[in-house]
Design a protein around this motif. Structure first.
Motif, PDB file in Angstrom:
ATOM      1  N   PHE A  55       6.393  -0.894   9.598  1.00 41.00           N
ATOM      2  CA  PHE A  55       4.829  -1.439   9.040  1.00 41.00           C
ATOM      3  C   PHE A  55       4.781  -1.797   7.696  1.00 41.00           C
ATOM      4  O   PHE A  55       3.910  -2.730   7.321  1.00 41.00           O
ATOM      5  N   LYS A  56       5.880  -1.395   6.743  1.00 43.55           N
ATOM      6  CA  LYS A  56       5.909  -1.716   5.317  1.00 43.55           C
ATOM      7  C   LYS A  56       5.598  -3.180   4.714  1.00 43.55           C
ATOM      8  O   LYS A  56       5.404  -3.423   3.847  1.00 43.55           O
ATOM      9  N   ILE A  57       6.168  -4.074   5.654  1.00 43.85           N
ATOM     10  CA  ILE A  57       6.173  -5.368   5.553  1.00 43.85           C
ATOM     11  C   ILE A  57       4.770  -5.892   5.190  1.00 43.85           C
ATOM     12  O   ILE A  57       4.636  -6.799   4.314  1.00 43.85           O
ATOM     13  N   ARG A  58       3.784  -5.240   5.975  1.00 39.68           N
ATOM     14  CA  ARG A  58       2.506  -5.747   5.740  1.00 39.68           C
ATOM     15  C   ARG A  58       1.823  -5.637   4.303  1.00 39.68           C
ATOM     16  O   ARG A  58       1.329  -6.420   3.635  1.00 39.68           O
ATOM     17  N   GLY A  59       2.078  -4.600   3.700  1.00 44.26           N
ATOM     18  CA  GLY A  59       1.547  -3.875   2.393  1.00 44.26           C
ATOM     19  C   GLY A  59       2.579  -4.792   1.511  1.00 44.26           C
ATOM     20  O   GLY A  59       1.740  -5.226   0.486  1.00 44.26           O
ATOM     21  N   ALA A  78      10.288  -2.493  -7.348  1.00 40.81           N
ATOM     22  CA  ALA A  78       9.612  -1.529  -6.167  1.00 40.81           C
ATOM     23  C   ALA A  78      10.510  -0.254  -6.462  1.00 40.81           C
ATOM     24  O   ALA A  78      11.601  -0.022  -6.669  1.00 40.81           O
ATOM     25  N   ALA A  79       9.941   0.755  -5.819  1.00 39.81           N
ATOM     26  CA  ALA A  79      10.664   2.019  -5.454  1.00 39.81           C
ATOM     27  C   ALA A  79      10.381   2.648  -3.979  1.00 39.81           C
ATOM     28  O   ALA A  79       8.886   2.529  -3.423  1.00 39.81           O
ATOM     29  N   SER A  80      11.312   3.344  -3.206  1.00 38.49           N
ATOM     30  CA  SER A  80      11.097   3.485  -2.029  1.00 38.49           C
ATOM     31  C   SER A  80      12.109   4.093  -1.349  1.00 38.49           C
ATOM     32  O   SER A  80      13.259   4.255  -1.820  1.00 38.49           O
ATOM     33  N   ALA A  81      11.654   4.892  -0.299  1.00 31.57           N
ATOM     34  CA  ALA A  81      12.768   5.841   0.392  1.00 31.57           C
ATOM     35  C   ALA A  81      13.531   4.853   1.482  1.00 31.57           C
ATOM     36  O   ALA A  81      14.272   5.599   2.185  1.00 31.57           O
ATOM     37  N   GLY A  82      13.040   3.754   1.550  1.00 33.60           N
ATOM     38  CA  GLY A  82      13.841   2.747   2.614  1.00 33.60           C
ATOM     39  C   GLY A  82      12.712   1.736   3.124  1.00 33.60           C
ATOM     40  O   GLY A  82      13.029   0.600   2.935  1.00 33.60           O
ATOM     41  N   ASN A  83      11.676   2.044   3.624  1.00 33.18           N
ATOM     42  CA  ASN A  83      11.219   0.918   4.523  1.00 33.18           C
ATOM     43  C   ASN A  83      10.221  -0.083   3.602  1.00 33.18           C
ATOM     44  O   ASN A  83      10.165  -1.179   3.727  1.00 33.18           O
ATOM     45  N   HIS A  84       9.522   0.614   2.621  1.00 34.45           N
ATOM     46  CA  HIS A  84       8.785  -0.350   1.653  1.00 34.45           C
ATOM     47  C   HIS A  84       9.841  -1.310   0.841  1.00 34.45           C
ATOM     48  O   HIS A  84       9.456  -2.613   0.802  1.00 34.45           O
ATOM     49  N   ALA A  85      11.055  -0.573   0.575  1.00 36.54           N
ATOM     50  CA  ALA A  85      12.066  -1.453  -0.087  1.00 36.54           C
ATOM     51  C   ALA A  85      12.502  -2.608   0.934  1.00 36.54           C
ATOM     52  O   ALA A  85      12.702  -3.846   0.346  1.00 36.54           O
ATOM     53  N   GLN A  86      12.755  -2.298   2.329  1.00 37.37           N
ATOM     54  CA  GLN A  86      12.876  -3.563   3.327  1.00 37.37           C
ATOM     55  C   GLN A  86      11.759  -4.471   3.225  1.00 37.37           C
ATOM     56  O   GLN A  86      12.023  -5.793   3.331  1.00 37.37           O
ATOM     57  N   GLY A  87      10.385  -4.188   3.082  1.00 36.30           N
ATOM     58  CA  GLY A  87       9.448  -4.947   3.223  1.00 36.30           C
ATOM     59  C   GLY A  87       9.589  -5.821   2.153  1.00 36.30           C
ATOM     60  O   GLY A  87       9.220  -7.095   2.012  1.00 36.30           O
TER      61      GLY A  87
END
Length: 421
Positions: A55-59, A78-87
């Protein structure tokens, strides 16, 4: 970051209008297996089917697309454990914006490589720190030093508005399928998803009970609820890496505290079992954070009988190399896999005696390693035992105590367990 005032359902609706042309409207799918198992009507919101498999692509997209253009001139961080980074990576690739993304060193390699794949030439990945919070601290410093735009993973109203669009789709599909949603259950890490979901849910369906689920070893939202303000949780475990956040923000806490009805803590082993069950019985690849809502059903079984329950499968970025670890954690949670440290007699026939006197007829030794020879008479041995389903752990330990009274149960000693197992 923009966090003044509380997010509104109207802002989430606006985000949905923007994102409807960009993100996948993921299915709200009836799950026959879980419905029969829990005697409820269980539906999965399949965010693992997004382009970046979460879902992180949304934000990420909504935050960047709504930013003032001059703020993007020097690129984004950005900082991320993974999914936000992909978004962020996917968004920046599509919008042709340079991004620098900080990730913890312990991030599964599958997620790191996915970020590079989605971002291509527009993304630079920097691995730093052992936790998300350490990576985020480094990202803040880099942002200020280079005058760049920081894309917050949860502590931003635009990020939360984008993530909240999951709920818009849930209730649109629920109306279309003639479903009254009794329970809406989602994972909690930093609080962006549950904040957006609960805000929209309480606006359009006040009777829906919103439940947030956290890893038992990283209950940062619960800590905030108890302290009535964000507080740092020490010694968090990173098995559920997508939700292993030591401290929620004031913004996400304010939102969740007003709209979330219940928080549940889920043991790692139960999460691991949910990941395995989804893969085995339903051919769904979910990461631990994505499987937590499914794992929560055992703790809500009596409440949901006959109810309509929506579970957000928030992500499917699971590293296949972790499956053995998950199987072990699931077996340990069920009590079937046990690890002990014993001082073994150095004489012929000792192992045969151990097998005959300690193990049940269908128990199995899965690990047997000498760690240190104490003297000519004894040696320290780490032994792993897989119990037959009918074997009781208490019976096994009683027999073990008779064989060697000073054994150490490694499940009860985290330091020794991590060092030896």
């Amino acid at each position: 970051m923009t966090t003044e005032g509380k997010l509104t359902a109207e802002e989430i609706d606006e985000a949905h209008r923007v994102l409807s042309k960009v993100v996948t409207h993921t299915p709200l799918a009836y799950d026959d297996y879980l419905s029969k198992k829990y005697r409820a009507n269980v539906y999965l919101k399949r965010e693992d089917m997004q382009r970046v498999r979460s879902f992180k692509i949304r934000g990420a997209y909504y935050n960047i697309i709504k930013a003032e253009k001059e703020k993007l001139n020097n690129g984004v961080v950005a900082a991320s454990a993974g999914n936000h980074a992909q978004g962020v990576a996917d968004t920046c690739h599509n919008l042709k914006i340079q991004a620098t993304i900080f990730m913890p060193v312990i991030t599964p390699n599958q997620k790191v490589e996915a970020v590079k794949r989605f971002g291509g030439q527009y993304v630079t990945v920097i691995l730093v720190g052992d936790t998300f919070d350490e990576a985020q601290s480094a990202a803040f410093e880099y942002t200020e030093k280079h005058n760049m735009f920081f894309v917050a993973p949860f502590d931003d109203r635009r990020t939360m508005a984008g993530q909240g669009t999951v709920a818009v789709e849930v209730f649109e599909d629920a109306v279309e399928q003639n479903i009254n949603v009794d329970y809406l259950i989602a994972s909690v890490g930093g609080g962006g998803l549950i904040g957006g979901l609960s805000t929209y849910s309480k606006k359009v369906s006040p009777q829906t009970t919103v439940v947030g689920v956290e890893p038992e070893t990283a209950q940062s939202m619960k800590a905030a609820f108890q302290a009535q303000k964000p507080t740092t949780v020490e010694n968090i475990d990173h098995f559920v890496d997508g939700a292993a956040v030591a401290r929620v923000s004031q913004f996400t806490y304010n939102q969740a505290q007003q709209y979330v009805d219940k928080l549940l803590a889920i043991p790692e082993g139960k999460v691991a079992q949910a990941v395995l069950d989804l893969y085995t019985y339903e051919a769904i690849v979910a990461e631990p954070a994505g499987a937590m809502p499914i794992a929560s059903l055992d703790f809500m079984a009596s409440d949901i009988v006959g109810k309509n329950v929506v579970l957000v499968v928030s992500g499917g970025n699971n590293d296949i190399g972790r499956m053995q670890e998950m199987e072990q954690k699931a077996l340990m949670y069920k009590g079937r896999q046990q690890f002990y440290l014993v001082e073994f007699p150095q004489r012929p026939g000792a192992l045969r005696q151990f097998v005959n006197d300690v193990l049940g007829p269908n128990d199995d030794i899965t690990r047997f390693e000498y760690t240190k020879k104490i003297n000519s008479e004894t040696g320290s041995v780490m032994v792993g035992i897989l119990l037959d389903p009918v074997t009781k752990v208490d019976d096994l330990t009683a027999r073990l105590a008779a064989f060697f009274p000073k054994y150490i149960n490694l499940q009860e000693n985290t330091v020794l367990f991590n060092m030896l197992v």
